[in-house]
Design a protein around this motif. Structure first.
Motif, PDB file in Angstrom:
ATOM      1  N   LEU A  58       0.820  -1.216   0.000  1.00 31.27           N
ATOM      2  CA  LEU A  58       0.000   0.000   0.000  1.00 31.27           C
ATOM      3  C   LEU A  58       0.853   1.264   0.000  1.00 31.27           C
ATOM      4  CD1 LEU A  58      -2.839  -1.034   2.481  1.00 31.27           C
ATOM      5  CD2 LEU A  58      -2.929  -0.928  -0.018  1.00 31.27           C
ATOM      6  N   PHE A  59       2.186   1.107  -0.087  1.00 31.88           N
ATOM      7  CA  PHE A  59       3.142   2.223  -0.092  1.00 31.88           C
ATOM      8  C   PHE A  59       3.002   3.099   1.159  1.00 31.88           C
ATOM      9  CE2 PHE A  59       2.392   1.237  -4.599  1.00 31.88           C
ATOM     10  CZ  PHE A  59       3.671   0.868  -4.963  1.00 31.88           C
ATOM     11  N   ARG A  60       2.714   2.459   2.304  1.00 32.48           N
ATOM     12  CA  ARG A  60       2.583   3.207   3.556  1.00 32.48           C
ATOM     13  C   ARG A  60       3.920   3.431   4.242  1.00 32.48           C
ATOM     14  NH1 ARG A  60      -2.617   0.191   6.205  1.00 32.48           N
ATOM     15  NH2 ARG A  60      -4.166   1.048   4.780  1.00 32.48           N
ATOM     16  N   GLU A  61       4.863   2.531   4.017  1.00 29.56           N
ATOM     17  CA  GLU A  61       6.183   2.690   4.638  1.00 29.56           C
ATOM     18  C   GLU A  61       7.253   2.051   3.776  1.00 29.56           C
ATOM     19  OE1 GLU A  61       6.702  -0.790   7.838  1.00 29.56           O
ATOM     20  OE2 GLU A  61       5.263   0.730   8.435  1.00 29.56           O
ATOM     21  N   ALA A  62       8.491   2.500   3.991  1.00 30.31           N
ATOM     22  CA  ALA A  62       9.615   2.063   3.147  1.00 30.31           C
ATOM     23  C   ALA A  62      10.420   0.922   3.764  1.00 30.31           C
ATOM     24  CB  ALA A  62      10.535   3.246   2.892  1.00 30.31           C
ATOM     25  N   HIS A  63      10.040   0.433   4.928  1.00 29.26           N
ATOM     26  CA  HIS A  63      10.798  -0.597   5.647  1.00 29.26           C
ATOM     27  C   HIS A  63      11.171  -1.777   4.741  1.00 29.26           C
ATOM     28  CE1 HIS A  63      11.923  -2.935   9.256  1.00 29.26           C
ATOM     29  NE2 HIS A  63      11.331  -3.949   8.666  1.00 29.26           N
ATOM     30  N   MET A  64      10.191  -2.368   4.094  1.00 30.63           N
ATOM     31  CA  MET A  64      10.440  -3.546   3.261  1.00 30.63           C
ATOM     32  C   MET A  64      11.251  -3.196   2.013  1.00 30.63           C
ATOM     33  SD  MET A  64       9.320  -6.248   4.706  1.00 30.63           S
ATOM     34  CE  MET A  64       9.319  -7.370   3.352  1.00 30.63           C
ATOM     35  N   TYR A  65      10.997  -2.038   1.439  1.00 28.15           N
ATOM     36  CA  TYR A  65      11.757  -1.641   0.251  1.00 28.15           C
ATOM     37  C   TYR A  65      13.237  -1.482   0.580  1.00 28.15           C
ATOM     38  CZ  TYR A  65       7.239  -0.947  -1.913  1.00 28.15           C
ATOM     39  OH  TYR A  65       5.978  -1.153  -2.418  1.00 28.15           O
ATOM     40  N   LEU A  66      13.528  -0.936   1.756  1.00 31.07           N
ATOM     41  CA  LEU A  66      14.927  -0.792   2.175  1.00 31.07           C
ATOM     42  C   LEU A  66      15.577  -2.159   2.368  1.00 31.07           C
ATOM     43  CD1 LEU A  66      14.511   2.176   4.677  1.00 31.07           C
ATOM     44  CD2 LEU A  66      15.532   2.249   2.383  1.00 31.07           C
ATOM     45  N   ILE A  67      14.835  -3.097   2.925  1.00 35.38           N
ATOM     46  CA  ILE A  67      15.362  -4.454   3.113  1.00 35.38           C
ATOM     47  C   ILE A  67      15.603  -5.123   1.762  1.00 35.38           C
ATOM     48  CG2 ILE A  67      14.757  -6.772   3.946  1.00 35.38           C
ATOM     49  CD1 ILE A  67      13.480  -5.379   6.384  1.00 35.38           C
TER      50      ILE A  67
END
Length: 161
Positions: A58-67
């Motif tokens: 849902l593009f709510r946070e970047a946590h997973m994208y950074l990982i």
């Protein structure tokens, strides 16, 4: 005087030629320990948590994208190390990377994979971390992943490649 021996190509190779080096129990133990380490890493970094996956899609946070970006960088660096030092697999075979050709099946498979990931909150690795963490609903995800894998194997000749 030179002697020639006649060979029959239909005969199987000698037993010594067929024997593969056995993988040592220590190698299996190292693989198991690496799996346990990754499971702990997935749990502690919240990669195996459904809410993190949901928020990522849902593009709510970047946590997973950074990982994910970190994982890509580590993989690129690791491939360079493997190439430069000609590192071999556990069985002693050379590790070689050969890119797979792009085709329609890649797009369809990627969409199915992404949909499954969004619905279940797990790609193949974190499924085991979820089960190990007591999230028993992940057993359904595992069954679904196995069914998908066996379906692909059965339908592979009919799919676009």
């Amino acid at each position: 005087m030179e002697t020639m021996t006649e060979t029959n190509d239909s005969q199987p190779p000698k037993q010594a030629e067929q024997a593969k080096p056995a993988t040592s129990p220590a190698a299996y133990l190292m693989v198991l320990l690496m799996g346990v380490y990754l499971g702990i890493l997935f749990s502690k970094s919240e990669v195996a948590h459904w809410q993190r996956i949901h928020d990522m899609f849902l593009f709510r946070e970047a946590h997973m994208y950074l990982i994910i970006v970190t994982a890509i960088v580590v993989a690129m660096f690791s491939m360079q190390v493997i190439k430069r030092f000609q590192i071999r697999s556990i069985e002693g075979k050379p590790i070689k990377y050969s890119p797979k050709p792009y085709h329609t099946g890649v797009v369809i498979g990627g969409m199915l994979f992404g949909a499954g990931w969004a619905i279940t909150g797990a790609c193949p690795g974190p499924i085991y971390a979820q089960i190990g963490g007591g999230q028993w609903m992940a057993l359904f995800t595992l069954v679904g992943a196995l069914l998908g894998m066996f379906s692909y194997a059965a339908l592979k000749p009919k799919l676009p490649h």
